[in-house]
Motif scaffolding. Structure first.
Motif, PDB file in Angstrom:
ATOM      1  N   GLU A 133       0.819  -1.208   0.000  1.00 12.08           N
ATOM      2  CA  GLU A 133       0.000   0.000   0.000  1.00 12.08           C
ATOM      3  C   GLU A 133       0.854   1.260   0.000  1.00 12.08           C
ATOM      4  O   GLU A 133       0.422   2.310  -0.462  1.00 12.08           O
ATOM      5  N   ALA A 134       2.071   1.165   0.548  1.00  9.66           N
ATOM      6  CA  ALA A 134       2.950   2.334   0.645  1.00  9.66           C
ATOM      7  C   ALA A 134       3.770   2.490  -0.624  1.00  9.66           C
ATOM      8  O   ALA A 134       4.200   1.492  -1.214  1.00  9.66           O
ATOM      9  N   PRO A 135       4.018   3.725  -1.057  1.00  8.35           N
ATOM     10  CA  PRO A 135       4.851   3.935  -2.254  1.00  8.35           C
ATOM     11  C   PRO A 135       6.262   3.398  -2.019  1.00  8.35           C
ATOM     12  O   PRO A 135       6.900   3.742  -1.017  1.00  8.35           O
ATOM     13  N   PRO A 136       6.775   2.572  -2.906  1.00  2.11           N
ATOM     14  CA  PRO A 136       8.131   2.038  -2.739  1.00  2.11           C
ATOM     15  C   PRO A 136       9.175   3.004  -3.272  1.00  2.11           C
ATOM     16  O   PRO A 136       8.838   4.014  -3.903  1.00  2.11           O
ATOM     17  N   GLU A 137      10.448   2.690  -3.025  1.00  3.32           N
ATOM     18  CA  GLU A 137      11.533   3.508  -3.554  1.00  3.32           C
ATOM     19  C   GLU A 137      11.767   3.225  -5.038  1.00  3.32           C
ATOM     20  O   GLU A 137      12.476   3.963  -5.709  1.00  3.32           O
ATOM     21  N   ALA A 138      11.200   2.167  -5.539  1.00  2.33           N
ATOM     22  CA  ALA A 138      11.379   1.801  -6.945  1.00  2.33           C
ATOM     23  C   ALA A 138      10.796   2.868  -7.864  1.00  2.33           C
ATOM     24  O   ALA A 138       9.918   3.647  -7.476  1.00  2.33           O
ATOM     25  N   VAL A 139      11.282   2.901  -9.099  1.00  5.17           N
ATOM     26  CA  VAL A 139      10.758   3.829 -10.106  1.00  5.17           C
ATOM     27  C   VAL A 139       9.312   3.449 -10.427  1.00  5.17           C
ATOM     28  O   VAL A 139       9.007   2.295 -10.738  1.00  5.17           O
ATOM     29  N   GLY A 140       8.424   4.426 -10.329  1.00  3.89           N
ATOM     30  CA  GLY A 140       7.026   4.181 -10.641  1.00  3.89           C
ATOM     31  C   GLY A 140       6.770   4.310 -12.133  1.00  3.89           C
ATOM     32  O   GLY A 140       7.338   5.176 -12.805  1.00  3.89           O
ATOM     33  N   VAL A 141       5.926   3.424 -12.650  1.00  5.87           N
ATOM     34  CA  VAL A 141       5.561   3.453 -14.067  1.00  5.87           C
ATOM     35  C   VAL A 141       4.046   3.534 -14.166  1.00  5.87           C
ATOM     36  O   VAL A 141       3.333   2.736 -13.557  1.00  5.87           O
ATOM     37  N   SER A 142       3.548   4.499 -14.924  1.00  7.37           N
ATOM     38  CA  SER A 142       2.101   4.638 -15.092  1.00  7.37           C
ATOM     39  C   SER A 142       1.737   4.570 -16.566  1.00  7.37           C
ATOM     40  O   SER A 142       2.574   4.795 -17.441  1.00  7.37           O
ATOM     41  N   GLY A 143       0.476   4.237 -16.843  1.00  7.04           N
ATOM     42  CA  GLY A 143      -0.026   4.241 -18.203  1.00  7.04           C
ATOM     43  C   GLY A 143      -0.063   2.874 -18.862  1.00  7.04           C
ATOM     44  O   GLY A 143      -0.665   2.718 -19.930  1.00  7.04           O
ATOM     45  N   PHE A 144       0.558   1.876 -18.253  1.00  6.45           N
ATOM     46  CA  PHE A 144       0.506   0.519 -18.788  1.00  6.45           C
ATOM     47  C   PHE A 144      -0.657  -0.230 -18.147  1.00  6.45           C
ATOM     48  O   PHE A 144      -0.748  -0.310 -16.923  1.00  6.45           O
ATOM     49  N   ARG A 145      -1.528  -0.764 -18.958  1.00  6.29           N
ATOM     50  CA  ARG A 145      -2.669  -1.532 -18.447  1.00  6.29           C
ATOM     51  C   ARG A 145      -2.281  -3.006 -18.383  1.00  6.29           C
ATOM     52  O   ARG A 145      -1.941  -3.609 -19.400  1.00  6.29           O
ATOM     53  N   PHE A 146      -2.292  -3.556 -17.169  1.00  9.95           N
ATOM     54  CA  PHE A 146      -1.891  -4.952 -17.059  1.00  9.95           C
ATOM     55  C   PHE A 146      -3.071  -5.880 -17.321  1.00  9.95           C
ATOM     56  O   PHE A 146      -4.216  -5.579 -17.013  1.00  9.95           O
ATOM     57  N   LYS A 147      -2.763  -7.016 -17.938  1.00  7.60           N
ATOM     58  CA  LYS A 147      -3.783  -8.025 -18.202  1.00  7.60           C
ATOM     59  C   LYS A 147      -4.001  -8.903 -16.983  1.00  7.60           C
ATOM     60  O   LYS A 147      -5.123  -9.226 -16.623  1.00  7.60           O
ATOM     61  N   GLU A 148      -2.909  -9.321 -16.376  1.00  8.94           N
ATOM     62  CA  GLU A 148      -2.989 -10.144 -15.178  1.00  8.94           C
ATOM     63  C   GLU A 148      -1.631 -10.144 -14.495  1.00  8.94           C
ATOM     64  O   GLU A 148      -0.607  -9.847 -15.103  1.00  8.94           O
ATOM     65  N   PHE A 149      -1.654 -10.464 -13.213  1.00  7.25           N
ATOM     66  CA  PHE A 149      -0.387 -10.651 -12.526  1.00  7.25           C
ATOM     67  C   PHE A 149      -0.560 -11.681 -11.424  1.00  7.25           C
ATOM     68  O   PHE A 149      -1.625 -11.846 -10.847  1.00  7.25           O
ATOM     69  N   LYS A 150       0.535 -12.402 -11.177  1.00 10.32           N
ATOM     70  CA  LYS A 150       0.570 -13.406 -10.130  1.00 10.32           C
ATOM     71  C   LYS A 150       1.910 -13.296  -9.438  1.00 10.32           C
ATOM     72  O   LYS A 150       2.952 -13.240 -10.103  1.00 10.32           O
ATOM     73  N   ILE A 151       1.884 -13.246  -8.112  1.00 13.08           N
ATOM     74  CA  ILE A 151       3.125 -13.078  -7.360  1.00 13.08           C
ATOM     75  C   ILE A 151       4.083 -14.223  -7.682  1.00 13.08           C
ATOM     76  O   ILE A 151       3.719 -15.395  -7.651  1.00 13.08           O
ATOM     77  N   GLY A 152       5.311 -13.851  -8.009  1.00 11.94           N
ATOM     78  CA  GLY A 152       6.323 -14.832  -8.357  1.00 11.94           C
ATOM     79  C   GLY A 152       6.458 -15.061  -9.849  1.00 11.94           C
ATOM     80  O   GLY A 152       7.400 -15.731 -10.293  1.00 11.94           O
ATOM     81  N   GLU A 153       5.533 -14.492 -10.648  1.00 16.58           N
ATOM     82  CA  GLU A 153       5.583 -14.675 -12.092  1.00 16.58           C
ATOM     83  C   GLU A 153       5.685 -13.321 -12.794  1.00 16.58           C
ATOM     84  O   GLU A 153       5.375 -12.281 -12.210  1.00 16.58           O
ATOM     85  N   LYS A 154       6.082 -13.345 -14.057  1.00 13.02           N
ATOM     86  CA  LYS A 154       6.243 -12.120 -14.841  1.00 13.02           C
ATOM     87  C   LYS A 154       4.880 -11.486 -15.114  1.00 13.02           C
ATOM     88  O   LYS A 154       3.932 -12.181 -15.488  1.00 13.02           O
ATOM     89  N   ILE A 155       4.801 -10.178 -14.897  1.00 12.44           N
ATOM     90  CA  ILE A 155       3.538  -9.474 -15.125  1.00 12.44           C
ATOM     91  C   ILE A 155       3.242  -9.427 -16.626  1.00 12.44           C
ATOM     92  O   ILE A 155       4.157  -9.411 -17.457  1.00 12.44           O
ATOM     93  N   LYS A 156       1.968  -9.437 -16.960  1.00  9.11           N
ATOM     94  CA  LYS A 156       1.549  -9.338 -18.355  1.00  9.11           C
ATOM     95  C   LYS A 156       0.745  -8.061 -18.530  1.00  9.11           C
ATOM     96  O   LYS A 156      -0.252  -7.847 -17.839  1.00  9.11           O
ATOM     97  N   VAL A 157       1.203  -7.206 -19.445  1.00  7.92           N
ATOM     98  CA  VAL A 157       0.547  -5.925 -19.683  1.00  7.92           C
ATOM     99  C   VAL A 157       0.313  -5.751 -21.170  1.00  7.92           C
ATOM    100  O   VAL A 157       0.913  -6.449 -22.010  1.00  7.92           O
ATOM    101  N   GLU A 158      -0.569  -4.820 -21.501  1.00  8.97           N
ATOM    102  CA  GLU A 158      -0.658  -4.393 -22.892  1.00  8.97           C
ATOM    103  C   GLU A 158       0.642  -3.668 -23.244  1.00  8.97           C
ATOM    104  O   GLU A 158       1.249  -3.021 -22.400  1.00  8.97           O
ATOM    105  N   ASN A 159       1.074  -3.795 -24.485  1.00 10.73           N
ATOM    106  CA  ASN A 159       2.336  -3.196 -24.911  1.00 10.73           C
ATOM    107  C   ASN A 159       3.508  -3.743 -24.074  1.00 10.73           C
ATOM    108  O   ASN A 159       4.353  -2.999 -23.575  1.00 10.73           O
ATOM    109  N   GLN A 160       3.528  -5.067 -23.942  1.00  7.64           N
ATOM    110  CA  GLN A 160       4.533  -5.751 -23.123  1.00  7.64           C
ATOM    111  C   GLN A 160       5.958  -5.407 -23.559  1.00  7.64           C
ATOM    112  O   GLN A 160       6.825  -5.140 -22.727  1.00  7.64           O
ATOM    113  N   SER A 161       6.207  -5.416 -24.859  1.00 10.87           N
ATOM    114  CA  SER A 161       7.563  -5.172 -25.346  1.00 10.87           C
ATOM    115  C   SER A 161       8.042  -3.762 -25.002  1.00 10.87           C
ATOM    116  O   SER A 161       9.230  -3.551 -24.743  1.00 10.87           O
ATOM    117  N   ILE A 162       7.124  -2.805 -24.965  1.00 14.44           N
ATOM    118  CA  ILE A 162       7.512  -1.433 -24.614  1.00 14.44           C
ATOM    119  C   ILE A 162       7.901  -1.354 -23.142  1.00 14.44           C
ATOM    120  O   ILE A 162       8.893  -0.701 -22.772  1.00 14.44           O
TER     121      ILE A 162
END
Length: 248
Positions: A133-162
């Protein structure tokens, strides 16, 4: 009579030793199984903001006050620990009679994607490490719509290659002598970054990212020499880079 007593003496001594050993074994067995002397009480581990003692104990399949430290397999516990997305390496050592010590190497969030009140934490391979819930120190990325995500696996988003190429852009930003804000936007088909002093960069679909980043740096340094601190450096195409002041 004395000879007979002398002959029986070794036999009696052996009997006494056997009785003592049996008593010690019985005492050890009672201590092992009938008391909490060897049962897990203490857990020492490498601290991390995303890790708690409860998570680690559960990850190892243990219960404090129940499992016997004497019977634990360090190798088995290490294998269980490294299945957690945040744990890259683990070394387990027993601390007799009732403790274990964990020397852990953690993965760190590289990117984060905000979604409906929480942040999805990703490493550099875009594997989901967890949510917070808290903002992390990592670089934030906005504008990518994710299709699905599962902890421990690679996230899947629209425009994955970008998004994957954006990871390469972040590596270049971190190595650069320039300082950037902690936010990257994907907007209208282009990835946008911004320096801390206010100059933005448009990288399009982030193709040929190293060349485009070098062009951005050259133009930025020229602008700084001229005292310009705001505007947009456009390196989004294969053509010549351009600069637009924000007031135009």
């Amino acid at each position: 009579m004395n000879m007979e007593a002398s002959m029986n003496s070794p036999s009696k001594s052996i009997t006494v030793v056997v009785v003592i050993l049996a008593a010690c074994m019985a005492l050890f067995t009672v201590s092992l199984f009938m008391t909490d002397f060897f049962r897990l009480k203490t857990l020492i581990y490498t601290p991390n903001v995303y890790m708690t003692e409860e998570i680690l104990v559960e990850q190892m399949g243990l219960t404090k006050g129940k499992n016997l430290v004497f019977l634990m397999s360090e190798h088995s516990l290490e294998q269980q620990l490294v299945t957690h997305p945040f744990i890259e390496k683990a070394e387990v050592s027993k601390i007799f009679p009732s403790g274990i010590e964990l020397t852990l190497t953690y993965r760190t969030p590289f990117l984060s994607i905000y979604n409906s009140g929480f942040y999805i934490l990703l490493d550099e391979s875009l594997r989901v490490l967890g949510v917070d819930e808290a903002p992390p120190e990592a670089v934030g990325v906005s504008g990518f719509r994710f299709k699905e995500f599962k902890i421990g696996e690679k996230i899947k988003v629209e425009n994955q290659s970008i998004l994957e190429r954006t990871v390469d852009l972040v590596f270049l930003m971190k190595k650069s002598h320039l300082t950037f804000t902690n936010m990257i936007e994907y907007e209208d088909g282009s990835v946008l970054i911004q320096t801390e002093d206010g100059i933005k960069g448009s990288f399009g679909e982030v193709e040929n990212v190293e060349r485009r980043f070098n062009n951005f740096v050259v133009i930025y340094e020229n602008l700084k020499e001229n005292g310009t601190t705001t505007g947009l450096i456009d390196v989004s195409t294969e053509g010549l880079p351009t600069f637009k002041p924000f007031d135009q």
